[in-house]
Design a protein around this motif. Structure first.
Motif, mmCIF file in Angstrom:
data_model
loop_
_atom_site.group_PDB
_atom_site.id
_atom_site.type_symbol
_atom_site.label_atom_id
_atom_site.label_comp_id
_atom_site.label_asym_id
_atom_site.label_seq_id
_atom_site.Cartn_x
_atom_site.Cartn_y
_atom_site.Cartn_z
ATOM 1 N N PRO A 89 0.767 -1.254 0.010
ATOM 2 C CA PRO A 89 0.001 0.053 -0.065
ATOM 3 C C PRO A 89 0.802 1.130 -0.132
ATOM 4 N N SER A 90 0.316 2.356 -0.329
ATOM 5 C CA SER A 90 1.080 3.660 -0.307
ATOM 6 C C SER A 90 1.356 4.021 0.974
ATOM 7 N N SER A 91 2.385 4.777 1.143
ATOM 8 C CA SER A 91 3.136 5.135 2.616
ATOM 9 C C SER A 91 2.770 6.878 2.520
ATOM 10 N N ARG A 92 2.773 7.301 3.514
ATOM 11 C CA ARG A 92 2.368 8.846 4.001
ATOM 12 C C ARG A 92 3.284 9.614 2.969
ATOM 13 N N ALA A 93 4.219 9.347 2.533
ATOM 14 C CA ALA A 93 5.354 9.972 1.945
ATOM 15 C C ALA A 93 4.683 10.085 0.456
ATOM 16 N N HIS A 94 4.096 9.058 -0.068
ATOM 17 C CA HIS A 94 3.355 9.095 -1.383
ATOM 18 C C HIS A 94 2.249 10.065 -1.256
ATOM 19 N N ARG A 95 1.692 9.788 -0.229
ATOM 20 C CA ARG A 95 0.383 10.803 -0.243
ATOM 21 C C ARG A 95 0.711 12.491 0.181
ATOM 22 N N LEU A 96 1.868 12.658 0.745
ATOM 23 C CA LEU A 96 2.412 14.051 0.924
ATOM 24 C C LEU A 96 2.814 14.669 -0.407
ATOM 25 N N SER A 97 3.305 13.633 -1.065
ATOM 26 C CA SER A 97 3.837 14.061 -2.455
ATOM 27 C C SER A 97 2.609 14.627 -3.245
ATOM 28 N N TYR A 98 1.424 13.832 -3.340
ATOM 29 C CA TYR A 98 0.433 14.240 -4.145
ATOM 30 C C TYR A 98 -0.306 15.477 -3.423
ATOM 31 N N TRP A 99 -0.460 15.595 -2.196
ATOM 32 C CA TRP A 99 -0.887 16.738 -1.547
ATOM 33 C C TRP A 99 0.043 18.132 -1.827
ATOM 34 N N CYS A 100 1.408 18.023 -2.041
ATOM 35 C CA CYS A 100 2.035 18.974 -2.512
ATOM 36 C C CYS A 100 2.093 19.218 -3.899
ATOM 37 N N GLY A 101 1.788 18.161 -4.820
ATOM 38 C CA GLY A 101 1.599 18.616 -6.280
ATOM 39 C C GLY A 101 0.172 19.449 -6.406
ATOM 40 N N PHE A 102 -0.844 18.808 -5.515
ATOM 41 C CA PHE A 102 -2.258 19.432 -5.810
ATOM 42 C C PHE A 102 -1.758 20.908 -5.336
ATOM 43 N N THR A 103 -1.306 21.206 -4.133
ATOM 44 C CA THR A 103 -1.139 22.568 -3.798
ATOM 45 C C THR A 103 -0.584 23.675 -4.625
ATOM 46 N N ILE A 104 0.679 23.012 -5.252
ATOM 47 C CA ILE A 104 1.283 23.998 -6.368
ATOM 48 C C ILE A 104 0.536 24.037 -7.456
ATOM 49 N N ALA A 105 -0.376 23.101 -7.956
ATOM 50 C CA ALA A 105 -1.223 23.294 -8.894
ATOM 51 C C ALA A 105 -2.333 24.425 -8.758
ATOM 52 N N LEU A 106 -2.873 24.279 -7.340
ATOM 53 C CA LEU A 106 -3.698 25.177 -6.972
ATOM 54 C C LEU A 106 -3.190 26.488 -6.789
ATOM 55 N N LEU A 107 -1.739 27.000 -6.615
ATOM 56 C CA LEU A 107 -0.995 28.110 -6.514
ATOM 57 C C LEU A 107 -0.745 28.701 -7.862
ATOM 58 N N PHE A 108 -0.960 27.782 -9.029
ATOM 59 C CA PHE A 108 -0.203 28.367 -10.103
ATOM 60 C C PHE A 108 -0.812 29.609 -10.434
ATOM 61 N N PRO A 109 -1.864 29.960 -10.285
ATOM 62 C CA PRO A 109 -2.417 31.145 -10.677
ATOM 63 C C PRO A 109 -1.739 32.314 -9.856
ATOM 64 N N TYR A 110 -1.409 32.015 -8.670
ATOM 65 C CA TYR A 110 -0.913 32.973 -7.644
ATOM 66 C C TYR A 110 0.729 33.176 -8.343
ATOM 67 N N PHE A 111 1.361 32.209 -8.472
ATOM 68 C CA PHE A 111 2.752 32.189 -8.965
ATOM 69 C C PHE A 111 3.023 33.192 -10.339
ATOM 70 N N VAL A 112 1.903 33.111 -11.150
ATOM 71 C CA VAL A 112 1.794 33.867 -12.644
ATOM 72 C C VAL A 112 1.814 35.110 -12.264
ATOM 73 N N THR A 113 0.665 35.585 -11.629
ATOM 74 C CA THR A 113 0.098 36.898 -11.301
ATOM 75 C C THR A 113 1.140 37.499 -10.550
ATOM 76 N N THR A 114 1.781 36.847 -9.450
ATOM 77 C CA THR A 114 2.487 37.499 -8.668
ATOM 78 C C THR A 114 4.262 37.729 -9.226
ATOM 79 N N TRP A 115 4.519 36.852 -9.924
ATOM 80 C CA TRP A 115 5.949 36.869 -10.454
ATOM 81 C C TRP A 115 6.046 36.914 -11.683
#
Length: 478
Positions: A89-115
């Motif tokens: 089964p998947s480990s917590r590290a795998h799930r954390l990786s997906y949560w981080c990727g999801f967060t980065i995707a959600l923050l994509f508009p912030y990265f573009v409009t700010t930087w």
């Protein structure tokens, strides 16, 4: 005979056993992970953001940084496929990786409009001008068939003065009713920015959500067990995410507060301090470089403090001439400012708007209500084309040029501009119905004049039926 039957039965049993074992391998988790890999694969192929390349070149910018998002999706495609074939089964590290990727995707508009504030400025400008064109089409709908647009007058344009919509003036800013602006302007989820978002970003966000669902489905076998693990993950992840979110909110709000204090410092005559603080703020929060008030204050502080910045002083003079309706004088100052600093987006926007308004004046003042046929829009056409050299794919300028060319009897030019409008609208998430309808209508007219009524009828249908927009624009192009 009996032995042959037993042998055949044994073979069938072996085949069915292998088939059942193969089918049992496709658990819920693996099937959902496969769907996540497919969505992320589309996110790795499709662009995350899109604007006309010629416009980006004119503004001395590009979208190469946004390709990092596609690389992120490609990485998680590989991770998803690896997890599909893993024995445990998947480990917590795998799930954390997906949560981080999801967060980065959600923050994509912030990265573009700010930087990448120039990208935000271009999208805001195009979106705003599309709204102006839509209003013009609706207001003059009754004139489209009346002497075929000969009686239509054009509407003056307006510049985009800022993309920083978080001014801090008093404590009422912190009321809950004001915080939707933090989400839209601060984190980049504005209508203008999302109007040009790519399918890659949307499919990647969907893929991350599906992937997380798959990982929790494969835990423990029971919904209660998976839910308990989800709560445990949240207890571990949320504190870090909350701290990061708080830092982002502070970094978004703090420049507005400092900007408010800069007004007070300027009023007290602390010009050197205004320049120093302004440079620091614009370095840590680049959207301030697209704010007209912020740039004018730097120009004035530099002038009064004997630390002038020539490009900004020329810009401030241009804004003053523009407000006094001295468009010719304003154009000269904006042109001078742009030559000194070609990367300043707000100056290019003002210059394009100034030239466009001169063209609109030339076009409208040549109109004689008693004798419409004496209209001479040719003098305006050159100015419209100059706007497109300063700001390629300027939607309002292309629309005005298309109409002016038609009124001037230049049907081929009108159809050519119509084609450019259609191409420019292909970069929008939801193409502008009014604008594309007019573009297809002009394209149909030249086709009819060229003696192809069948193709003209098909193109006329495109002007009224959006379902036909993806078909046959290649055939019979002028």
């Amino acid at each position: 005979m009996l032995n042959e039957s037993k042998l055949e039965y044994g073979r069938l049993s072996l085949v069915f056993g292998l088939l059942l074992r193969w089918l049992s391998w496709f658990s819920r988790e693996r099937i959902v992970l496969l769907a996540a890999a497919l969505a992320l694969g589309i996110g790795a192929i499709k662009p995350w953001y899109q604007l006309p390349p010629t416009t980006l070149d004119a503004f001395k910018t590009n979208l190469s940084v946004t390709h990092l998002g596609r690389g992120l999706s490609a990485f998680f495609v590989c991770l998803s496929l690896m997890l599909i074939f893993r024995p445990s089964p998947s480990s917590r590290a795998h799930r954390l990786s997906y949560w981080c990727g999801f967060t980065i995707a959600l923050l994509f508009p912030y990265f573009v409009t700010t930087w990448m504030p120039t990208i935000d400025y271009i999208s805001a400008f195009i979106y705003d001008r599309e709204g102006s064109v839509t209003a013009h089409v609706k207001m003059n709908a009754n004139q489209i068939q009346a002497q075929w647009k000969q009686n239509i007058q054009l509407t003056p344009s307006s510049p985009i003065t800022t993309t920083f919509d978080l001014p801090f003036r008093n404590a009422r800013f912190f009321q809950l009713s004001s915080w939707d602006r933090v989400w839209k302007s601060g984190f980049g989820y504005s209508r203008s920015f999302l109007a040009f978002i790519g399918r890659g970003w949307m499919m990647s966000g969907l893929g991350f959500g599906i992937g997380l669902t798959a990982l929790y489905l494969g835990l423990g076998g029971s919904g209660k067990g998976a839910f308990q693990i989800f709560l445990g993950d949240m207890s571990k992840f949320l504190p870090g995410f909350a701290i990061g979110f708080g830092i982002l909110v502070i970094s978004i709000l703090l420049p507005g507060m400092v900007n408010y204090q800069l007004d007070a410092m300027f009023a007290r005559g602390e010009y050197h301090q205004v320049l120093v603080v302004s440079r620091i703020v614009s370095s840590f929060f680049p959207p301030m470089n697209t704010d007209e008030t912020f740039l004018k204050r730097i120009a004035e502080a530099g002038f009064y403090g004997d630390e002038p910045e020539p490009s900004l002083i020329s810009f401030a003079k241009g804004v003053e001439r523009y407000r006094l309706k001295d468009l010719a004088g304003a154009e000269g100052f904006f042109q001078e400012s742009l030559e000194l600093n070609p990367r300043r987006a707000v100056v290019r926007g003002y210059l394009a708007t100034t030239i466009l308004n001169q063209a609109v004046q030339y076009y409208n003042t040549s109109y004689n209500t008693e004798v419409p046929n004496t209209r001479k829009p040719g003098s305006a056409i050159d100015r419209f084309e100059q706007v497109l050299r300063v700001f390629p794919n300027h939607i309002e300028a292309m629309y005005d040029l298309m109409l002016a060319s038609f009124v001037n009897g230049e049907l081929e030019r009108s159809a050519k501009i119509a084609k450019q409008i259609i191409e420019a609208e292909s970069y929008a998430q939801l193409p502008n119905l009014s604008l594309l309808g007019q573009a297809y209508l002009h394209s149909a007219w030249i086709t009819y004049k060229d003696g192809d009524p069948a193709l003209a009828w098909k193109k006329f249908r495109q002007s009224t039926d959006p379902k036909t927009w993806d078909s046959m624009e290649e055939e019979g192009e002028p």
